[in-house]
Scaffold this active site. Structure first.
Site, PDB file in Angstrom:
ATOM      1  N   LYS A 138     -28.834  76.026 -25.677  1.00 43.34           N
ATOM      2  CA  LYS A 138     -29.172  74.598 -25.372  1.00 43.34           C
ATOM      3  C   LYS A 138     -30.765  74.584 -25.165  1.00 43.34           C
ATOM      4  O   LYS A 138     -31.486  73.871 -25.543  1.00 43.34           O
ATOM      5  CB  LYS A 138     -28.259  73.907 -24.322  1.00 43.34           C
ATOM      6  CG  LYS A 138     -27.050  73.845 -24.546  1.00 43.34           C
ATOM      7  CD  LYS A 138     -26.184  73.190 -23.369  1.00 43.34           C
ATOM      8  CE  LYS A 138     -26.405  73.496 -22.026  1.00 43.34           C
ATOM      9  NZ  LYS A 138     -25.510  74.855 -21.873  1.00 43.34           N
ATOM     10  N   ARG A 175     -21.979  65.999 -18.679  1.00 44.14           N
ATOM     11  CA  ARG A 175     -20.948  67.153 -18.750  1.00 44.14           C
ATOM     12  C   ARG A 175     -19.783  66.750 -18.416  1.00 44.14           C
ATOM     13  O   ARG A 175     -18.843  67.746 -18.114  1.00 44.14           O
ATOM     14  CB  ARG A 175     -21.699  67.989 -17.413  1.00 44.14           C
ATOM     15  CG  ARG A 175     -22.198  69.248 -18.108  1.00 44.14           C
ATOM     16  CD  ARG A 175     -23.039  70.037 -16.959  1.00 44.14           C
ATOM     17  NE  ARG A 175     -22.973  71.259 -17.053  1.00 44.14           N
ATOM     18  CZ  ARG A 175     -24.481  71.832 -17.296  1.00 44.14           C
ATOM     19  NH1 ARG A 175     -25.167  70.913 -17.814  1.00 44.14           N
ATOM     20  NH2 ARG A 175     -24.355  73.020 -17.414  1.00 44.14           N
ATOM     21  N   ARG A 180     -30.616  87.267 -20.056  1.00 41.44           N
ATOM     22  CA  ARG A 180     -31.560  86.169 -20.173  1.00 41.44           C
ATOM     23  C   ARG A 180     -32.563  86.504 -18.905  1.00 41.44           C
ATOM     24  O   ARG A 180     -32.178  86.839 -17.886  1.00 41.44           O
ATOM     25  CB  ARG A 180     -30.860  84.797 -20.008  1.00 41.44           C
ATOM     26  CG  ARG A 180     -31.943  83.752 -19.633  1.00 41.44           C
ATOM     27  CD  ARG A 180     -31.409  82.361 -19.778  1.00 41.44           C
ATOM     28  NE  ARG A 180     -30.173  82.182 -18.761  1.00 41.44           N
ATOM     29  CZ  ARG A 180     -29.490  81.156 -18.967  1.00 41.44           C
ATOM     30  NH1 ARG A 180     -29.466  80.268 -19.714  1.00 41.44           N
ATOM     31  NH2 ARG A 180     -28.428  81.122 -17.996  1.00 41.44           N
ATOM     32  N   ARG A 199     -32.222  83.963 -13.373  1.00 40.88           N
ATOM     33  CA  ARG A 199     -31.367  82.889 -12.293  1.00 40.88           C
ATOM     34  C   ARG A 199     -30.502  83.263 -11.479  1.00 40.88           C
ATOM     35  O   ARG A 199     -29.583  84.219 -11.669  1.00 40.88           O
ATOM     36  CB  ARG A 199     -30.698  81.763 -13.391  1.00 40.88           C
ATOM     37  CG  ARG A 199     -31.712  80.465 -13.953  1.00 40.88           C
ATOM     38  CD  ARG A 199     -31.138  79.763 -14.867  1.00 40.88           C
ATOM     39  NE  ARG A 199     -29.842  79.181 -15.025  1.00 40.88           N
ATOM     40  CZ  ARG A 199     -29.453  78.425 -15.773  1.00 40.88           C
ATOM     41  NH1 ARG A 199     -30.104  77.953 -16.657  1.00 40.88           N
ATOM     42  NH2 ARG A 199     -28.117  78.114 -15.746  1.00 40.88           N
ATOM     43  N   ARG A 225     -18.777  79.124 -14.510  1.00 38.87           N
ATOM     44  CA  ARG A 225     -19.412  78.207 -15.195  1.00 38.87           C
ATOM     45  C   ARG A 225     -18.683  78.051 -16.760  1.00 38.87           C
ATOM     46  O   ARG A 225     -18.671  76.597 -17.038  1.00 38.87           O
ATOM     47  CB  ARG A 225     -21.065  78.421 -15.655  1.00 38.87           C
ATOM     48  CG  ARG A 225     -21.813  78.275 -14.482  1.00 38.87           C
ATOM     49  CD  ARG A 225     -22.971  79.205 -14.357  1.00 38.87           C
ATOM     50  NE  ARG A 225     -23.858  79.067 -15.526  1.00 38.87           N
ATOM     51  CZ  ARG A 225     -24.701  79.846 -15.928  1.00 38.87           C
ATOM     52  NH1 ARG A 225     -24.961  81.206 -15.307  1.00 38.87           N
ATOM     53  NH2 ARG A 225     -25.493  79.629 -16.925  1.00 38.87           N
TER      54      ARG A 225
HETATM   55  P1  AP5 Z   1     -30.299  79.401 -23.305  1.00 34.70           P
HETATM   56  O1  AP5 Z   1     -31.091  78.557 -24.258  1.00 34.70           O
HETATM   57  O2  AP5 Z   1     -30.940  79.665 -22.003  1.00 34.70           O
HETATM   58  O3  AP5 Z   1     -28.946  78.711 -23.334  1.00 34.70           O
HETATM   59  P2  AP5 Z   1     -28.312  77.482 -22.335  1.00 34.70           P
HETATM   60  O4  AP5 Z   1     -27.249  76.904 -23.422  1.00 34.70           O
HETATM   61  O5  AP5 Z   1     -29.626  76.538 -22.055  1.00 34.70           O
HETATM   62  O6  AP5 Z   1     -27.689  78.243 -21.125  1.00 34.70           O
HETATM   63  P3  AP5 Z   1     -27.838  77.683 -19.563  1.00 34.70           P
HETATM   64  O7  AP5 Z   1     -27.342  78.842 -18.731  1.00 34.70           O
HETATM   65  O8  AP5 Z   1     -28.889  77.142 -19.378  1.00 34.70           O
HETATM   66  O9  AP5 Z   1     -26.777  76.673 -19.620  1.00 34.70           O
HETATM   67  P4  AP5 Z   1     -25.697  75.932 -18.407  1.00 34.70           P
HETATM   68  O10 AP5 Z   1     -25.419  74.933 -19.139  1.00 34.70           O
HETATM   69  O11 AP5 Z   1     -24.941  76.770 -17.809  1.00 34.70           O
HETATM   70  O12 AP5 Z   1     -27.083  75.701 -17.303  1.00 34.70           O
HETATM   71  P5  AP5 Z   1     -27.827  74.543 -16.893  1.00 34.70           P
HETATM   72  O13 AP5 Z   1     -29.141  74.914 -16.594  1.00 34.70           O
HETATM   73  O14 AP5 Z   1     -27.715  73.398 -17.884  1.00 34.70           O
HETATM   74  O15 AP5 Z   1     -29.985  80.795 -23.955  1.00 34.70           O
HETATM   75  C1  AP5 Z   1     -29.222  81.948 -23.258  1.00 34.70           C
HETATM   76  C2  AP5 Z   1     -29.778  83.311 -23.732  1.00 34.70           C
HETATM   77  O16 AP5 Z   1     -29.339  83.534 -24.822  1.00 34.70           O
HETATM   78  C3  AP5 Z   1     -31.257  83.340 -23.695  1.00 34.70           C
HETATM   79  O17 AP5 Z   1     -31.527  84.649 -23.093  1.00 34.70           O
HETATM   80  C4  AP5 Z   1     -31.700  83.163 -25.194  1.00 34.70           C
HETATM   81  O18 AP5 Z   1     -33.055  83.938 -25.614  1.00 34.70           O
HETATM   82  C5  AP5 Z   1     -30.405  83.902 -25.909  1.00 34.70           C
HETATM   83  N1  AP5 Z   1     -30.188  83.070 -27.084  1.00 34.70           N
HETATM   84  C6  AP5 Z   1     -30.284  81.724 -27.275  1.00 34.70           C
HETATM   85  N2  AP5 Z   1     -30.022  81.338 -28.493  1.00 34.70           N
HETATM   86  C7  AP5 Z   1     -29.516  82.817 -29.095  1.00 34.70           C
HETATM   87  C8  AP5 Z   1     -29.061  83.078 -30.390  1.00 34.70           C
HETATM   88  N3  AP5 Z   1     -28.774  82.185 -31.531  1.00 34.70           N
HETATM   89  N4  AP5 Z   1     -28.688  84.353 -30.605  1.00 34.70           N
HETATM   90  C9  AP5 Z   1     -29.063  85.356 -29.591  1.00 34.70           C
HETATM   91  N5  AP5 Z   1     -29.343  84.876 -28.348  1.00 34.70           N
HETATM   92  C10 AP5 Z   1     -29.705  83.595 -28.204  1.00 34.70           C
HETATM   93  O19 AP5 Z   1     -26.992  74.013 -15.630  1.00 34.70           O
HETATM   94  C11 AP5 Z   1     -27.030  75.077 -14.567  1.00 34.70           C
HETATM   95  C12 AP5 Z   1     -26.053  74.137 -13.232  1.00 34.70           C
HETATM   96  O20 AP5 Z   1     -26.744  73.014 -13.013  1.00 34.70           O
HETATM   97  C13 AP5 Z   1     -24.743  73.750 -13.687  1.00 34.70           C
HETATM   98  O21 AP5 Z   1     -24.030  74.894 -13.356  1.00 34.70           O
HETATM   99  C14 AP5 Z   1     -24.472  72.760 -12.650  1.00 34.70           C
HETATM  100  O22 AP5 Z   1     -24.421  73.262 -11.298  1.00 34.70           O
HETATM  101  C15 AP5 Z   1     -25.958  71.974 -12.562  1.00 34.70           C
HETATM  102  N6  AP5 Z   1     -26.030  71.056 -13.556  1.00 34.70           N
HETATM  103  C16 AP5 Z   1     -26.708  70.686 -14.679  1.00 34.70           C
HETATM  104  N7  AP5 Z   1     -26.385  69.938 -15.509  1.00 34.70           N
HETATM  105  C17 AP5 Z   1     -25.328  69.027 -14.630  1.00 34.70           C
HETATM  106  C18 AP5 Z   1     -24.635  67.796 -15.105  1.00 34.70           C
HETATM  107  N8  AP5 Z   1     -24.931  67.169 -15.975  1.00 34.70           N
HETATM  108  N9  AP5 Z   1     -23.813  67.474 -14.104  1.00 34.70           N
HETATM  109  C19 AP5 Z   1     -23.778  68.275 -12.920  1.00 34.70           C
HETATM  110  N10 AP5 Z   1     -24.160  69.253 -12.735  1.00 34.70           N
HETATM  111  C20 AP5 Z   1     -25.070  69.700 -13.572  1.00 34.70           C
HETATM  112 MG    MG Z   2     -30.388  76.037 -20.191  1.00 38.02          MG
END
Ligand code: AP5
Ligand code: MG
Length: 233
Positions: A13, A88, A127, A162, A173
């Site tokens: 994402k 979410r 990552r 992270r 997660r």
């Molecule tokens: P990356 O692009 O970083 O993936 P991502 O989908 O952004 O993963 P996240 O871990 O950020 O998602 P998340 O939903 O767990 O975390 P968030 O910060 O939103 O890619 C991952 C890796 O793969 C990278 O190294 C990249 O280089 C590689 N990659 C990417 N595409 C690739 C491909 N096609 N092929 C190969 N490699 C690839 O949320 C974190 C926390 O915040 C949650 O757990 C929760 O506690 C809180 N939170 C956030 N939003 C909310 C909400 N709306 N409501 C409540 N709590 C929330």
């Molecule tokens: Mg992310």
């Protein structure tokens, strides 16, 4: 354009959101990044949510919805925005719908990145990001051209990992995604807003497929959607 990018942890994402934001000139609003900034700042909200975020569970929707509702009123969102990691759960999806309707706006598309769980664990465990500009990297899939130096901003020795990227937290997660977030896919499909993209492909091909959907919308045409069938989760 108002776009939601949805997918499990590690689906790409953030990677794709940065590219879309650059290409279409709209801000990327990542609730995860916003929460991590609050935690780093050590303010009241940051202290309250630190343990929740670092355990892999969801921050209460009341807090999250309010934060996004305020953010989308900012002037840089006037011509659209891209939501990365919000909504979410169905409660957040309803909160977004209400806020947009009150502002006389509509959601244009919900792009789902579909990636299988084994691949996600590998992506997350490899990552790291640049602490200066947030550019994302991976030990195997996207290494910096010069070791320990950011390709995007040139910062040296500034890479970080992270707190919620350990194998135990990734499991939490993923469970949270399947239990609480996956139901929004049917919610958006019933509104004919869901576009599914194969997130298992390489990053450039994923970007190409997302652009194909968004270019159609930007041109004022309706994308072809499979309304009615069950979304792949
Ligand atoms: P990356 O692009 O970083 O993936 P991502 O989908 O952004 O993963 P996240 O871990 O950020 O998602 P998340 O939903 O767990 O975390 P968030 O910060 O939103 O890619 C991952 C890796 O793969 C990278 O190294 C990249 O280089 C590689 N990659 C990417 N595409 C690739 C491909 N096609 N092929 C190969 N490699 C690839 O949320 C974190 C926390 O915040 C949650 O757990 C929760 O506690 C809180 N939170 C956030 N939003 C909310 C909400 N709306 N409501 C409540 N709590 C929330
Ligand atoms: Mg992310």
């Amino acid at each position: 354009m108002i776009i939601v990018l949805v997918g499990p942890p590690g689906a790409g994402k953030g990677t794709q959101a940065r590219r879309i934001a650059d290409k279409y000139g709209i801000p990327q609003l990542s609730t995860g990044d916003m929460f991590r900034e609050k935690i780093a700042s050590g303010d009241e909200l940051g202290k309250k949510i630190k343990d929740i975020v670092e355990s892999g569970n969801l921050v209460p929707s009341e807090i999250t919805i309010q934060m996004i509702v305020e953010r989308i009123k900012e002037p840089d969102c006037a011509n659209g925005f891209l939501l990365d990691g919000f909504p979410r759960n169905v409660e957040q999806a309803e909160g977004l719908e209400k806020a947009l309707s009150e502002a006389g706006k509509n959601l244009d598309a919900v792009v789902q990145l579909d990636v299988n769980d084994d691949e996600l664990v590998e992506r997350i465990s490899g990552r790291f990001t640049c602490a200066c500009c947030d550019e994302g990297y991976h030990d195997k899939f996207k290494k910096p051209a010069v070791e320990d130096t950011c390709d995007a901003c040139g910062a040296e020795g500034q890479f970080k990992r992270r707190a919620d990227d350990t194998p135990e937290k990734v499991k939490v997660r993923l469970d949270v995604y399947h239990d609480q977030t996956a139901p929004i896919l049917a919610y958006y499909q019933s509104r004919n807003l869901l576009d599914q993209v194969d997130g298992m492909q390489d990053m450039d091909k994923v970007s190409e497929d997302i652009s194909a959907v968004l270019d159609t919308i930007a041109a004022g045409d309706a994308p072809k959607r499979k309304n009615g069938s069950n979304p792949k989760i």
